[in-house]
Design a protein around this motif. Structure first.
Motif, short mmCIF file in Angstrom:
data_model
loop_
_atom_site.label_atom_id
_atom_site.label_comp_id
_atom_site.label_asym_id
_atom_site.label_seq_id
_atom_site.Cartn_x
_atom_site.Cartn_y
_atom_site.Cartn_z
N HIS A 21 0.84 -1.20 0.00
CA HIS A 21 0.00 0.00 0.00
C HIS A 21 0.87 1.25 0.00
O HIS A 21 1.92 1.28 0.64
CB HIS A 21 -0.88 -0.02 1.26
CG HIS A 21 -1.86 1.11 1.33
ND1 HIS A 21 -2.96 1.18 0.53
CD2 HIS A 21 -1.90 2.20 2.12
CE1 HIS A 21 -3.63 2.28 0.82
NE2 HIS A 21 -3.00 2.91 1.79
N ASN A 77 0.28 5.42 0.68
CA ASN A 77 -0.66 6.45 1.12
C ASN A 77 -0.05 7.82 0.80
O ASN A 77 1.10 8.07 1.13
CB ASN A 77 -0.93 6.31 2.62
CG ASN A 77 -2.03 7.23 3.09
OD1 ASN A 77 -2.95 7.52 2.32
ND2 ASN A 77 -1.94 7.66 4.33
N LEU A 96 3.84 0.71 2.66
CA LEU A 96 3.79 -0.53 3.45
C LEU A 96 4.33 -1.64 2.55
O LEU A 96 3.80 -1.88 1.46
CB LEU A 96 2.35 -0.84 3.88
CG LEU A 96 2.14 -2.15 4.63
CD1 LEU A 96 2.88 -2.13 5.96
CD2 LEU A 96 0.65 -2.37 4.86
N HIS A 132 7.26 -0.15 7.32
CA HIS A 132 6.52 1.07 7.00
C HIS A 132 7.56 2.17 6.81
O HIS A 132 8.47 2.29 7.62
CB HIS A 132 5.61 1.36 8.20
CG HIS A 132 4.81 2.60 8.07
ND1 HIS A 132 3.46 2.58 7.89
CD2 HIS A 132 5.14 3.91 8.11
CE1 HIS A 132 3.02 3.82 7.82
NE2 HIS A 132 4.03 4.63 7.95
N ALA A 171 10.81 1.52 3.88
CA ALA A 171 9.92 0.44 4.32
C ALA A 171 10.58 -0.92 4.15
O ALA A 171 10.46 -1.79 5.02
CB ALA A 171 8.61 0.50 3.55
N PRO A 213 -3.71 -7.65 0.95
CA PRO A 213 -2.57 -7.54 1.87
C PRO A 213 -2.12 -8.89 2.43
O PRO A 213 -0.93 -9.14 2.57
CB PRO A 213 -3.09 -6.63 2.98
CG PRO A 213 -4.18 -5.85 2.36
CD PRO A 213 -4.81 -6.76 1.35
N ASN A 261 -8.42 -2.10 6.41
CA ASN A 261 -7.21 -1.28 6.47
C ASN A 261 -5.99 -2.18 6.27
O ASN A 261 -5.78 -3.11 7.03
CB ASN A 261 -7.16 -0.59 7.84
CG ASN A 261 -5.95 0.29 8.03
OD1 ASN A 261 -4.91 0.06 7.43
ND2 ASN A 261 -6.07 1.27 8.88
N TYR A 291 -2.82 -1.87 6.82
CA TYR A 291 -1.86 -1.93 7.93
C TYR A 291 -2.35 -2.91 9.00
O TYR A 291 -1.60 -3.76 9.47
CB TYR A 291 -1.66 -0.54 8.54
CG TYR A 291 -0.93 0.41 7.62
CD1 TYR A 291 0.46 0.46 7.60
CD2 TYR A 291 -1.62 1.25 6.76
CE1 TYR A 291 1.14 1.31 6.77
CE2 TYR A 291 -0.95 2.10 5.92
CZ TYR A 291 0.43 2.14 5.92
OH TYR A 291 1.09 2.98 5.08
N ASN A 292 -3.62 -2.79 9.37
CA ASN A 292 -4.16 -3.67 10.41
C ASN A 292 -4.29 -5.10 9.91
O ASN A 292 -4.09 -6.05 10.68
CB ASN A 292 -5.52 -3.16 10.89
CG ASN A 292 -5.37 -1.92 11.75
OD1 ASN A 292 -4.28 -1.60 12.22
ND2 ASN A 292 -6.45 -1.21 11.94
N ARG A 336 -0.75 -6.58 10.05
CA ARG A 336 -0.35 -6.82 11.44
C ARG A 336 -1.12 -7.98 12.05
O ARG A 336 -0.56 -8.78 12.82
CB ARG A 336 -0.55 -5.55 12.26
CG ARG A 336 0.50 -4.51 11.98
CD ARG A 336 0.48 -3.42 13.03
NE ARG A 336 1.63 -2.55 12.87
CZ ARG A 336 1.57 -1.33 12.34
NH1 ARG A 336 0.40 -0.85 11.94
NH2 ARG A 336 2.65 -0.60 12.23
#
Length: 185
Positions: free
Chosen positions: A25, A27, A44, A58, A71, A119, A141, A143-144, A147
């Motif tokens: 990703h 942003n 990311l 990141h 990143a 992702p 999302n 990122y979440n 993770r």
């Protein structure tokens, strides 16, 4: 003396070539200043050796390539090892969460392929997994999701580690697992 840095550079290139990096990703954010807008980029990235090691990072910068480079370096710094069954799938089903992101990962028979969203797919391809079924519940999302996927992969255990922890032989652990599979049919 001039050759030493070249050898070091070649070694670093060889080390980098063993890793596969996937951009998950980007942003773009804008800061309004007197002269107009200033753009910043956050990237990311997931990095893996396709043999069970994977990490994510990141990076932020004013230009996209610089953000990706940061990143990638961050991802290489903290990598985890994921135990794989037959080098292609998970040993057992596992769930992970981070914030509002929840993921469920399930082992799959040979030939299934990677059935997962964007992702999570990048993470599995970087790990070197070939057969897995995954479902993301909650936030989309990236990122979440990444993770939460890493949280699940950290909870993945191999029969070897379970046997060592319980003071048993690996054959005892695997024999019980295969017996359970037969009785389920």
């Amino acid at each position: 003396m001039a050759r030493e840095p070249r050898r070091q550079r070649d070694r670093e290139r060889e080390q980098d070539s063993e890793f596969v990096d996937k951009l998950v990703h980007i942003n773009r954010v804008a800061k309004v200043v007197k002269g107009g807008r200033r753009f910043g980029f956050a990237a990311l990235v997931v990095v893996g050796d396709q043999k069970g090691r994977v990490g994510f990072g990141h990076g932020k910068a004013r230009e996209v390539p610089e953000a990706i480079r940061k990143a990638t370096e961050s991802a290489k710094r903290d990598m985890i090892r994921v135990p794989l069954r037959e080098g292609r799938t998970l040993h057992h089903d596992v769930a992970g969460r981070h914030g509002a992101g929840r993921v469920v990962l399930r082992s799959a028979p040979a030939g299934t392929g990677i059935i997962a969203g964007g992702p999570m797919r990048a993470v599995f391809e970087s790990v070197g997994m070939q057969d897995v079924v995954a479902k993301s519940i909650g936030t989309s999302n990236p990122y979440n999701m990444v993770r939460a996927t890493f949280d699940a992969l950290k909870h993945e255990t191999s029969p070897r580690s379970v046997a060592a922890r319980r003071g048993k032989k690996v054959s005892d652990i695997i024999a019980r697992r295969t017996d359970g599979d037969i009785s389920a049919e």
